[in-house]
Design a protein around this motif. Structure first.
Motif, mmCIF file in Angstrom:
data_model
loop_
_atom_site.group_PDB
_atom_site.id
_atom_site.type_symbol
_atom_site.label_atom_id
_atom_site.label_comp_id
_atom_site.label_asym_id
_atom_site.label_seq_id
_atom_site.Cartn_x
_atom_site.Cartn_y
_atom_site.Cartn_z
ATOM 1 N N UNK A 626 0.835 -1.215 0.000
ATOM 2 C CA UNK A 626 0.000 0.000 0.000
ATOM 3 C C UNK A 626 0.866 1.260 0.000
ATOM 4 N N UNK A 627 1.946 1.235 0.833
ATOM 5 C CA UNK A 627 2.821 2.421 0.920
ATOM 6 C C UNK A 627 3.555 2.658 -0.398
ATOM 7 N N UNK A 628 4.046 1.557 -0.999
ATOM 8 C CA UNK A 628 4.807 1.759 -2.239
ATOM 9 C C UNK A 628 3.895 2.261 -3.351
ATOM 10 N N UNK A 629 2.614 1.767 -3.373
ATOM 11 C CA UNK A 629 1.645 2.297 -4.356
ATOM 12 C C UNK A 629 1.396 3.787 -4.115
ATOM 13 N N UNK A 630 1.241 4.146 -2.805
ATOM 14 C CA UNK A 630 0.962 5.546 -2.453
ATOM 15 C C UNK A 630 2.105 6.458 -2.911
ATOM 16 N N UNK A 631 3.338 5.928 -2.849
ATOM 17 C CA UNK A 631 4.487 6.740 -3.293
ATOM 18 C C UNK A 631 4.576 6.757 -4.818
ATOM 19 N N UNK A 632 4.236 5.546 -5.409
ATOM 20 C CA UNK A 632 4.406 5.397 -6.850
ATOM 21 C C UNK A 632 3.398 6.260 -7.633
ATOM 22 N N UNK A 633 2.110 6.193 -7.228
ATOM 23 C CA UNK A 633 1.084 6.869 -8.035
ATOM 24 C C UNK A 633 0.836 8.290 -7.547
#
Ligand code: ADP
Length: 725
Positions: A626-633
């Motif tokens: 979830x965190x990596x998606x939040x940073x990625x998008x």
């Protein structure tokens, strides 16, 4: 002879018993004649007052019906026989002219020494007084015809006078004589018409035709020319029906629509004679030498109701001081009456209203009941199940068509009266009957699903007791539903589910094995590509390019294999649940992403998170995804801001991961949790499309659910739930 002898014995016996004075009353008419009744009552009451012991003998001539000479002599013979041996008749009282004349005729033979009081003698008959051998006192009767005609004149001056009296009665003749004597005192234009013969019917017919011209003065009229005898009430009724103002000269005719008059009052006449008789018997008065005495003047009686019907009031005759049988209405009494009338009317209206309401309610209730019955009937007939009604002995009372069909009975076959076990023999409930009875006896419902041996049919059987407060009767209702189809379907679904689970697990197993076993050759390809790269001279740019592509491809395969491996692990049963501090796990996950956070100058805030039961590795993976998606998008040129928070709900925690990134339009919010679903191209954002599918699996394994919402920053908030410890 025998009859005479018997009468004699009776009189002798009663006379010998009584020591007190004996009075013989001889009445001119029969005891059922109202006049006679009242005169007799007046005599008796007054004698009783002063000489209570006196024995009063009464004889009635009935001269109204029979008046022949022969009858009179036979009557006297009877009288003589009856009383000849009673030596102590102390006083004789005669009432009216017939009795007086009879005694006068037999003055010398019938108790010649006994004194006589005569009452009701017409005023001009006193000549009969002369030549009596015995002491006599006569009370005459004075018909107040003059005064009554005066009253009629005062009230109805314009009307003719119809004078009704029989010409064969003394009182009638006497009244006419009396009026004619005073005729001159009345106005000359006063027309008077005497009706002394003809039938009462004929007279009525004549008068009816000229009802507005006449006023009636009724002396008496009991027997008309055809010999028909009328009771007093009947005469009053006939006169009343004529609707002509009518006045009377005899009190017994008061009633009906009669207005009034100065009538002679028989009770008063009898009372005067009785009072005097008492004084004679007590020795306080002597008979001999007394003169004839007129009865006291009669009173004027007026029935106000009857008078008012002709639009008149008592005003014209007030000076005569009438006895008004109904008081004139004063304003006060009128209000009183109106008050009472209103009250009574109101009461009646209320009663009627209540009755109408009750009736309407009842009709409504009946209608409701009727439609409820119809509804119930239709329901019972059409329900796809058997219904059997039994009494408390389990004897069948009623059943629906479905029951007859299910239990293999013909439509016309009567099951009523048969025992429950016999009725249900086709599905064999005999073995279950004990349990059914036990449940019913303990006030419970019996319910079981039966599969009948040797058949693929299933039945849902319910037996329940029906008792109501209104009726002491207990009934037992049995419902049998054929649920074979439902059971079959349920079994099929169960089978399919198991099959699906099996194939899912096979698939996961396959994915695991495939991805696991693919790792090694891919790693080998990458190694050899590295080796190839290091050995290659730098002259051929094209070869360099190809090797780079091949390396990219093998890296992608590698990350796909890794993610697939994670996905299959997330779905496996290798979870180890323990209580963990979620803040620690999330911090650890953030730390692992620190290089990326620094690179993007992102801000990741972790609020206080709860202790939860979870598999630490999987939870760590969940947050990392979830965190990596939040940073990625994240939005271009906007530093990512991520806030991780928690909310306590009823039975679970809700964990929120909110970012200020690209956001996700509503139509894709469910889709992104499916495996390989991506919203952006790989050239823009790296990824495999497996991350959120892994997150969903992990959350589900922890007994929660996951979804995404948009937030006020325009970004997305990923929310998931975990149970409270
Ligand atoms: P991927 O490997 O593509 O990130 P995911 O399963 O993690 O696969 O995500 C699926 C898709 O959901 C992504 O391709 C992206 O389009 C969208 N997505 C996931 N997280 C976010 C986010 N925080 N903000 C915007 N879009 C997101």
């Amino acid at each position: 002879m025998t009859a005479k002898f018997l009468i004699l014995i009776t009189v002798l016996l009663s006379a010998s018993v009584l020591q007190a004075d004996n009075v013989l009353v001889i009445q001119s008419y029969s005891p059922d004649y109202e006049w006679t009744k009242q005169i007799q009552q007046g005599i008796t009451e007054e004698i009783r007052k002063s000489c209570p012991e006196t024995h009063i003998y009464s004889e009635y001539i009935d001269a109204k019906r029979v008046s022949s000479e022969k009858y009179f002599s036979e009557f006297f013979e009877m009288l003589n026989t009856k009383y000849q041996y009673v030596s102590d008749i102390d006083l004789i009282i005669t009432c009216d002219n017939a009795a007086y004349a009879l005694l006068k005729k037999n003055d010398e033979t019938f108790y010649p020494a006994t004194g006589l009081i005569a009452c009701g003698i017409n005023w001009n008959q006193t000549n009969l007084l002369e030549n009596w051998n015995r002491p006599v006192r006569v009370f005459t009767e004075h018909p107040m015809v003059i005064e009554t005609v005066e009253v009629v004149q005062e009230l109805f001056p314009k009307r003719k006078l119809a004078f009704l009296c029989e010409d064969n009665t003394i009182s009638g003749r006497v009244s006419i004589e009396l009026f004619e004597k005073h005729r001159a005192e009345f106005p000359k234009d006063l027309e008077i018409k005497y009706f002394t013969n003809g039938t009462l019917k004929q007279i009525s017919e004549k008068l009816k035709k000229n009802r507005d011209e006449y006023a009636i003065l009724l002396m008496n009229y009991q027997r008309d020319d055809e010999g028909i005898y009328y009771q007093t009430e009947k005469v009053v009724e006939i006169i009343s029906r004529l609707n002509i103002p009518a006045f009377v000269l005899n009190y017994t005719y008061m009633g009906g629509a009669i207005i009034g008059g100065y009538p002679t009052e028989p009770f008063q006449e009898g009372a005067i004679a009785g009072k005097f008789a008492g004084r004679v018997l007590n020795g306080k008065a002597a008979l001999a030498g007394q003169s004839v005495v007129d009865s006291p003047h009669n009173k004027l009686h007026i029935n106000l109701d009857n008078l008012q019907k002709f639009g008149k009031d008592c005003d014209a005759i007030k000076h005569r001081d009438p006895v008004v049988s109904k008081k004139p209405l004063t304003a006060e009494s009128l209000i009183n009456i109106i008050g009472w009338y209103s009250l009574v009317t109101l009461f009646l209206v209320v009663i009627i209203a209540i009755l109408v309401i009750n009736f309407t309610k009842r009709r409504k209730a009946e209608k409701k009941l009727h439609s409820a019955n119809r509804y119930l009937d239709t329901l019972v007939r059409n329900v796809p199940g058997a219904i059997i009604r039994c009494d408390k002995e389990f004897k069948c009372i009623d059943y629906n068509e479905y029951a007859a069909e299910l239990l293999g009975f013909g439509k016309k076959e009567k099951l009523n009266g048969k025992h429950f076990c016999e009725v249900t023999a086709a599905i064999n409930l005999t073995d279950a009957f004990d349990s059914i009875k036990k449940a019913i006896d303990s006030g419970k419902e019996f319910r079981e699903i039966f599969q009948f041996p040797g058949s693929s049919r299933y039945y849902d059987i319910r037996v329940t007791q029906l008792s109501s407060e209104e009726s002491s009767e207990t009934e037992i209702l049995c419902f049998i539903y054929d649920i074979s189809r439902e059971v079959k379907m349920r079994l099929e679904i169960e089978e399919k589910k198991q099959e699906l689970e099996r194939s899912n697990s096979d698939l996961e197993q396959f994915a695991y094995i495939a991805s696991h076993d693919l790792q090694e050759p891919v790693r080998m390809v990458t190694c050899y590509l590295d080796l190839l790269e290091s050995e290659l001279d730098s002259s051929s740019q094209e070869i360099w390019k190809y090797i780079k592509y091949a390396k990219d491809g093998s890296e992608r395969i590698n990350s796909l294999i890794k993610d697939l491996l994670s996905y299959s692990r997330a779905g496996s049963n290798e979870y180890e649940f323990k209580a963990w501090n979620l803040t620690e796990i999330v911090e650890e996950s953030r730390n692992s992403l620190n290089p990326r956070i620094d690179e993007l100058e992102a801000k990741v805030d972790i609020e206080e998170l709860p202790m939860i039961r979870c598999d630490r590795t999987q939870m760590y993976r969940l947050f990392t995804n979830l965190l990596s998606n939040a940073l990625k998008y994240h939005k271009k040129d906007v530093s990512p801001v991520v806030i991780i928070s928690s909310e306590m709900k009823d039975t679970y925690w809700q964990i929120n991961v909110a970012d200020n990134g690209l956001g996700i339009s509503e139509e894709y919010r469910d889709k992104i949790f499916e495996i390989f679903k991506r919203l952006n191209s790989r050239s823009e954002y790296e990824g495999t499309g497996i991350g959120l599918a892994i997150c969903k699996k992990i959350v589900q394994k922890h007994g929660g659910s996951i979804w995404v919402e948009s937030n006020s920053e325009g970004g997305s908030t990923f929310c998931f739930t975990v149970p409270i410890i």
